[in-house]
Each structure stands twice: as C-alpha cells, then as structure tokens.
Write an enzyme that holds these catalytic residues in place. Structure first.
Site, PDB file in Angstrom:
ATOM      1  N   HIS A 131      87.862  41.638  87.200  1.00  0.00           N
ATOM      2  CA  HIS A 131      89.324  41.561  87.362  1.00  0.00           C
ATOM      3  C   HIS A 131      89.696  40.430  88.310  1.00  0.00           C
ATOM      4  O   HIS A 131      89.539  40.552  89.521  1.00  0.00           O
ATOM      5  CB  HIS A 131      89.862  42.912  87.860  1.00  0.00           C
ATOM      6  CG  HIS A 131      91.354  42.975  87.897  1.00  0.00           C
ATOM      7  ND1 HIS A 131      92.047  43.651  88.863  1.00  0.00           N
ATOM      8  CD2 HIS A 131      92.286  42.421  87.092  1.00  0.00           C
ATOM      9  CE1 HIS A 131      93.330  43.516  88.638  1.00  0.00           C
ATOM     10  NE2 HIS A 131      93.507  42.775  87.575  1.00  0.00           N
ATOM     11  N   GLU A 169      87.532  41.772  91.399  1.00  0.00           N
ATOM     12  CA  GLU A 169      87.020  43.143  91.382  1.00  0.00           C
ATOM     13  C   GLU A 169      85.984  43.233  90.250  1.00  0.00           C
ATOM     14  O   GLU A 169      86.297  42.904  89.102  1.00  0.00           O
ATOM     15  CB  GLU A 169      88.159  44.133  91.128  1.00  0.00           C
ATOM     16  CG  GLU A 169      89.149  44.214  92.280  1.00  0.00           C
ATOM     17  CD  GLU A 169      90.324  45.149  92.011  1.00  0.00           C
ATOM     18  OE1 GLU A 169      90.784  45.799  92.953  1.00  0.00           O
ATOM     19  OE2 GLU A 169      90.798  45.236  90.861  1.00  0.00           O
ATOM     20  N   SER A 174      93.680  44.728  83.562  1.00  0.00           N
ATOM     21  CA  SER A 174      94.165  45.149  84.880  1.00  0.00           C
ATOM     22  C   SER A 174      94.286  46.654  84.974  1.00  0.00           C
ATOM     23  O   SER A 174      94.478  47.174  86.070  1.00  0.00           O
ATOM     24  CB  SER A 174      95.517  44.534  85.236  1.00  0.00           C
ATOM     25  OG  SER A 174      96.077  43.809  84.229  1.00  0.00           O
ATOM     26  N   ASN A 212      95.359  47.282  92.653  1.00  0.00           N
ATOM     27  CA  ASN A 212      96.584  47.794  92.027  1.00  0.00           C
ATOM     28  C   ASN A 212      96.834  49.257  92.355  1.00  0.00           C
ATOM     29  O   ASN A 212      97.965  49.728  92.329  1.00  0.00           O
ATOM     30  CB  ASN A 212      96.541  47.600  90.504  1.00  0.00           C
ATOM     31  CG  ASN A 212      96.909  46.183  90.129  1.00  0.00           C
ATOM     32  OD1 ASN A 212      97.573  45.480  90.902  1.00  0.00           O
ATOM     33  ND2 ASN A 212      96.477  45.728  88.972  1.00  0.00           N
TER      34      ASN A 212
HETATM   35  P1  NAD Z   1      98.960  36.108  78.301  1.00  0.00           P
HETATM   36  O1  NAD Z   1      99.967  36.771  77.439  1.00  0.00           O
HETATM   37  O2  NAD Z   1      99.361  34.954  79.140  1.00  0.00           O
HETATM   38  O3  NAD Z   1      97.745  35.607  77.363  1.00  0.00           O
HETATM   39  C1  NAD Z   1      97.114  36.404  76.406  1.00  0.00           C
HETATM   40  C2  NAD Z   1      96.475  35.485  75.363  1.00  0.00           C
HETATM   41  O4  NAD Z   1      95.638  36.273  74.541  1.00  0.00           O
HETATM   42  C3  NAD Z   1      97.489  34.808  74.452  1.00  0.00           C
HETATM   43  O5  NAD Z   1      97.262  33.405  74.461  1.00  0.00           O
HETATM   44  C4  NAD Z   1      97.216  35.384  73.078  1.00  0.00           C
HETATM   45  O6  NAD Z   1      97.386  34.446  72.030  1.00  0.00           O
HETATM   46  C5  NAD Z   1      95.784  35.822  73.198  1.00  0.00           C
HETATM   47  N1  NAD Z   1      95.426  36.928  72.313  1.00  0.00           N
HETATM   48  C6  NAD Z   1      96.161  38.021  72.031  1.00  0.00           C
HETATM   49  N2  NAD Z   1      95.477  38.836  71.213  1.00  0.00           N
HETATM   50  C7  NAD Z   1      94.281  38.231  70.968  1.00  0.00           C
HETATM   51  C8  NAD Z   1      93.134  38.601  70.221  1.00  0.00           C
HETATM   52  N3  NAD Z   1      93.083  39.740  69.539  1.00  0.00           N
HETATM   53  N4  NAD Z   1      92.078  37.767  70.228  1.00  0.00           N
HETATM   54  C9  NAD Z   1      92.108  36.620  70.931  1.00  0.00           C
HETATM   55  N5  NAD Z   1      93.174  36.222  71.674  1.00  0.00           N
HETATM   56  C10 NAD Z   1      94.240  37.036  71.683  1.00  0.00           C
HETATM   57  O7  NAD Z   1      98.300  37.252  79.165  1.00  0.00           O
HETATM   58  P2  NAD Z   1      97.633  37.153  80.619  1.00  0.00           P
HETATM   59  O8  NAD Z   1      98.679  37.325  81.645  1.00  0.00           O
HETATM   60  O9  NAD Z   1      96.737  35.983  80.671  1.00  0.00           O
HETATM   61  O10 NAD Z   1      96.762  38.504  80.631  1.00  0.00           O
HETATM   62  C11 NAD Z   1      95.550  38.608  79.924  1.00  0.00           C
HETATM   63  C12 NAD Z   1      94.777  39.805  80.440  1.00  0.00           C
HETATM   64  O11 NAD Z   1      94.542  39.647  81.848  1.00  0.00           O
HETATM   65  C13 NAD Z   1      95.477  41.137  80.268  1.00  0.00           C
HETATM   66  O12 NAD Z   1      94.496  42.111  80.004  1.00  0.00           O
HETATM   67  C14 NAD Z   1      96.118  41.372  81.640  1.00  0.00           C
HETATM   68  O13 NAD Z   1      96.315  42.723  81.909  1.00  0.00           O
HETATM   69  C15 NAD Z   1      95.042  40.784  82.552  1.00  0.00           C
HETATM   70  N6  NAD Z   1      95.523  40.341  83.869  1.00  0.00           N
HETATM   71  C16 NAD Z   1      96.700  39.675  84.004  1.00  0.00           C
HETATM   72  C17 NAD Z   1      97.092  39.229  85.270  1.00  0.00           C
HETATM   73  C18 NAD Z   1      98.381  38.462  85.464  1.00  0.00           C
HETATM   74  O14 NAD Z   1      98.854  38.360  86.605  1.00  0.00           O
HETATM   75  N7  NAD Z   1      98.943  37.888  84.427  1.00  0.00           N
HETATM   76  C19 NAD Z   1      96.267  39.472  86.395  1.00  0.00           C
HETATM   77  C20 NAD Z   1      95.045  40.119  86.206  1.00  0.00           C
HETATM   78  C21 NAD Z   1      94.682  40.560  84.945  1.00  0.00           C
END
Ligand code: NAD
Length: 497
Positions: free
Chosen positions: A138, A150, A117, A188
């Site tokens: 994104h 995006e 993000s 964002n």
């Molecule tokens: P989350 O914490 O729910 O999930 C992350 C997952 O990644 C976990 O299950 C973890 O075990 C796994 N993980 C961590 N390190 C790892 C590695 N080295 N190799 C493989 N797996 C690994 O996080 P999320 O909210 O799903 O966010 C994930 C990404 O998406 C981030 O980059 C975040 O910025 C982006 N994002 C989040 C949102 C949101 O609203 N949550 C929206 C858009 C983008």
C-alpha cells in the site's frame, strides 16, 4: 535488477512505476486505456523533468530512468515479470479477476502485489491457485514522495514473500511497515478519528470548521486541520474509506459515517475538486476565524486559579511569568479557574469539583511554545471570570479560541481516540507501537505518533478522557482499548518502561 509489471496507469500506478524505474528496475506498464498510459507516461516525465530542474537528477540520469519504462499492450506481455503490482480501480471482483488472469500468465514463482487501500488481501487471494504469493503493497499518494509503504500480509500470504517485499521496499528507499490484513490496514484505520471526532464536534455545533482547523493545527501541531484535509482528499473518497471500514468491522459504531459528511457529499460539495467542501475555493480572506481573540489588555495583577494536572504545569509557569498570579483552586472556590480538559464537559466538571468559574483548556502539543489556546467554559461560569482568563492568555501572547462546552474539546478527544485506535491494533497483534507510530507520522504527517503522544500525556489521562467520553455519550464508540486500560492501571508506557 527485477522486471516489475504494473497494471493500471492512473495516479498510483504511474507513481509506483516512477519509484521502481528510479530504483533501477525495469517496468512493464499496462493499462487497457491508451489515454491512461499516455497520461501516466507524461506524468512520470514531468516529475523527472522537475527533478532535473531542481538539479536533483541530471538529464542523462532522467533519460536512463525513463528508458526502463516499457509500455506493453496486453497482460500477456507481463509473462517475464518477477513481481506484478496492480493499481487498478478499487473493486474486489475486478481485482480478483485480474489476479486470476495474471496467474495464468506469470511464472509460478512470480509475486503478485496489490495497492488496494481497503480490500482484504485474504479475500483477494482466496481463489488463487497459489494464494501465498499475494501481498499488499500500500503506497501513499504521491508515491514518489511519500516514504511509507504498508506491506500487508493476508491470512495465507507466506512470510517469505512478505520478507522479500519488505527488503525490496527498503532497497527502493522507502520505509516499510508490516501489517496484517485488517480493515483500513494501519494508517487509514488509525486516522479515522482524526476526521470522525472533527465531524462530531461540528455536528454538535461545538465550533465552526475554520476555528476547528486552526485549533488542530496551532494547538495540536497537525500540518492540516481535518476539514482542510477532507477537502483535499475529497469528501466522497474520505467517506467511502470510512464506510468500507464501518462495513468491514460489522458496523462498529466507532467508524459510523457522519451525517454531516454524507449530506455534503449528496450536495456535491466534495472539496477542492468540486470547488467547495467545508471551504469555498479559492479560499478567501473571509475565511478567518470568528472566535479568535488576540488583543492585549491591561490586567494589573490578577489572581487566577488552576486545577493541578501533569500536562498543564508549563502553561501555569508561562502565566505566572506574566502579571497573573496562579494559585491552586480548592472545592468551593469562586476564583476564575483553568484546568486541562479530562473529557468531561466544563459544566459537568464545575459541578463535580464545586468550582463554578471553571474554564477548560484543550490539549496543546507544547504548552511552552503554543501560540494558540482553545478554551470552553462551564454554563455556571461568570462572564467576568471568562474575560479574566482570556485576557491573561492573550497577555501571554496567545490567540484564544473559545469553543462551546463539548466533552473532550477538540485536540484532546482526537488524540485520545487516535491512541485508542492505535492501541487496539497493537493489542490485536496487527502492528507494534514502533511501527504504528512510524506509519502515522510518515503516512499522515502527524507531529508525533499517537502512542508516543499517549506516553507523554500519560496513558492514565488518555484512559480518563475516553472513560468520560464514554459516560457522556453513552456510546461504545469511546470504549477503552484493553491495552490502554491495562497500561493505565499498571502505569506502563507503550515505548520502553
Ligand atoms: P485511478 O482511477 O487514477 O487509476 C486506475 C487505473 O486503472 C485507470 O487508468 C484505469 O484505466 C485502470 N484500470 C481500471 N480497470 C482496469 C483493469 N481491469 N485492468 C487494468 N487496468 C484497469 O486510480 P488510483 O487513484 O491510481 O487508484 C488505484 C488503486 O490504488 C486503487 O485500488 C486505490 O484504492 C489505490 N490507492 C489509491 C490512493 C490514492 O490516493 N489515489 C492511495 C493508495 C492506494
């Protein structure tokens, strides 16, 4: 059909996996934590069961979709993937390491995509052997429901990969917007003032969070007020996005994090997830607005004044349809007078225009239908004049929210700043007016895109609000985008001519 690798089975990875399998792709799903994979799989199953319950899918279709989700135990199992999308933790070095590992596993023509993000796509690609293959994808949360994606092009991403991902996203039933890799990308970035201006108004004690949210919803037409939304997103998450945009823009004061928000985070008041943020959860009946007036009064016929401006005519017409009689106020007039805010405080404007009994009205998305009006008044204003105006608005059927004499009030300053931010991205060729407006309506649920809103209000009026905010605060936070300045001088629209 493609083979899509998804790394990270958290909130986003699971949602993206669901989108891809529902679109007919095969997904190889990896997370080093078995419990994360289990949670992700359960979440997808639960979502599909819900759709079956709603008769949007048959059980056979749901079974078929789930059969395309393949759990894998190691990154090496992603070797046959056409595209690998990562949705792991938001950490630059961890993501970089993952992509370097992936490069040694997948074929040379596989595309690598990141759901980051906030991290620069250019930065994530710079140690890759083939940096042109890394694209930002994104998604918005919840990925299966949110239409917008995006598609982000780093400095070295090839156009071919961007075009390919853009058509793929369309095939998945989503709406892509293409953007360059810029801090916060489109949504964002442009949304920062939605929170930032609200936090400034609260810091200045312009009003309380409940009134502020009511004004943004009822007058501005936003689906949620900024405080409600910050509570929903999590104040810590919202603050960290602001901080990352602030740092990535070399500490541009436009994005300076609010002390109020930092203090709430320090106190553990993170919003819904911690049980308390701006609101205490569950939200009780006590959380009703204190400054809300909606009684009807016997007025008899009453003459009120107004300062003419393009945006306020339908409100004047509505008032004229009640017992009030509206006439244009001239300098020196002592009649109770309303005017649409132009970014000056009421006190300043009353003095500039020699109209002491001046009451300012905040912007409404539609003055013909609005059920709420927010007003502020000049320090010099006689309380009787305020009462007369409040009564006339209440008689028209509107709730009235009185706020302190804050420059640009609430909706006006927010919309002006949203448009300013969007205009800057267009000016820097990061996006186009059509795409930024589409991204903001689909990605955030804003009632209309900020640039279309600017066209409707008049770019000249937006420019005036920003100019007055700049003068009032003496801060480059409100500096006018060169594109707004140019269009306001030449009287051009963002959309069409
Ligand atoms: P989350 O914490 O729910 O999930 C992350 C997952 O990644 C976990 O299950 C973890 O075990 C796994 N993980 C961590 N390190 C790892 C590695 N080295 N190799 C493989 N797996 C690994 O996080 P999320 O909210 O799903 O966010 C994930 C990404 O998406 C981030 O980059 C975040 O910025 C982006 N994002 C989040 C949102 C949101 O609203 N949550 C929206 C858009 C983008």
């Amino acid at each position: 059909m493609l083979i899509i690798g998804i790394v990270g089975a958290g909130t986003m990875g699971s949602g993206i996996a669901q989108v891809a399998i529902a679109a007919g792709e095969t997904v190889k799903f990896f997370d080093p934590l078995p419990e994360a994979i289990k949670r992700g799989q359960d979440m997808i199953k639960k979502n599909l069961d819900f759709l079956v319950g709603k008769q949007k899918l048959t059980s056979d279709e749901s079974f078929d979709i789930l059969s395309r989700l393949e759990i894998v135990d190691s990154l090496n199992d992603l070797s046959s993937c056409d595209i690998v999308i990562e949705a792991i933790i938001e950490n630059e070095s961890v993501k970089k390491e993952l992509f370097q590992n992936l490069e040694s596993i997948v074929s040379q023509k596989a595309i690598l995509a990141t759901n980051t993000s906030s991290i620069s796509i250019t930065a994530l690609s710079n140690e890759l052997q083939f940096p042109e293959r890394l694209v930002g994808m994104h998604f918005f949360n919840p990925a299966p429901r949110m239409k917008l994606i995006e598609v982000i092009k780093g400095l070295r991403t090839s156009d071919t990969q961007v075009d390919y991902i853009t058509s793929l996203v369309k095939r998945w039933g989503k709406a892509p917007v293409i953007t360059k890799s810029t801090p916060g990308f489109i949504v964002n970035r442009v949304a920062r003032p939605f929170y930032g201006e609200a936090l400034r108004v609260l810091t200045e004690l312009g009003t309380d969070h409940i009134s502020l949210d009511s004004v943004m919803r009822d007058c501005g037409g936003f689906p949620l007020g900024p405080c409600q939304l910050m509570d929903l997103i999590g104040l810590d998450v919202n603050l960290s996005v602001t901080q990352s945009v602030y740092e990535a823009t070399a500490f541009d004061p436009r994005y300076a994090p609010s002390l109020l928000q930092q203090e709430l985070v320090r106190a553990g008041k993170l919003g819904r997830k911690s049980g308390e943020g701006f609101y205490i959860y569950p939200v009780g009946d006590d959380d009703t607005e204190s400054s809300n007036i909606n009684k009807k009064h016997e007025l008899g016929s009453l003459t009120l004044g107004y300062i003419k401006s393009s945006g306020i005519q339908s409100l004047i017409d509505r008032l004229n349809d009640t017992e009030a009689d509206l006439i244009e106020s001239a300098p020196g007039s002592t009649i109770a007078t309303i005017a649409l805010t132009d970014g000056r405080t009421a006190t300043q404007r009353a003095s500039d225009e020699l109209i002491s009994n001046l009451v300012l009205i905040d912007l409404c998305i539609n003055f013909q239908t609005t059920k709420r009006i927010a007003l502020s008044h000049a320090e010099q204003c006689d309380p009787i004049a305020i009462d007369q105006i409040v009564n006339a608005l209440a008689n028209m059927g509107c709730k009235v929210t009185i706020i302190q004499d804050v420059a640009g009030m609430i909706v006006s300053r927010t919309v002006a700043m949203l448009a300013n931010e969007a205009a800057d991205l267009v000016h820097q060729l990061i996006t186009t007016p059509k795409e930024v407006d589409m991204a903001m309506t689909l990605g955030t649920g804003y009632p209309i895109g900020p640039l279309l809103w600017a066209d409707r209000i008049g770019v000249q009026n937006i420019s005036n609000i920003l100019k007055h905010l700049c003068e009032h605060y003496g801060s480059s936070r409100y500096r006018i985008s060169p594109l707004i300045q140019r269009k306001s001088i030449t009287n051009q629209l963002f959309h069409g001519t």
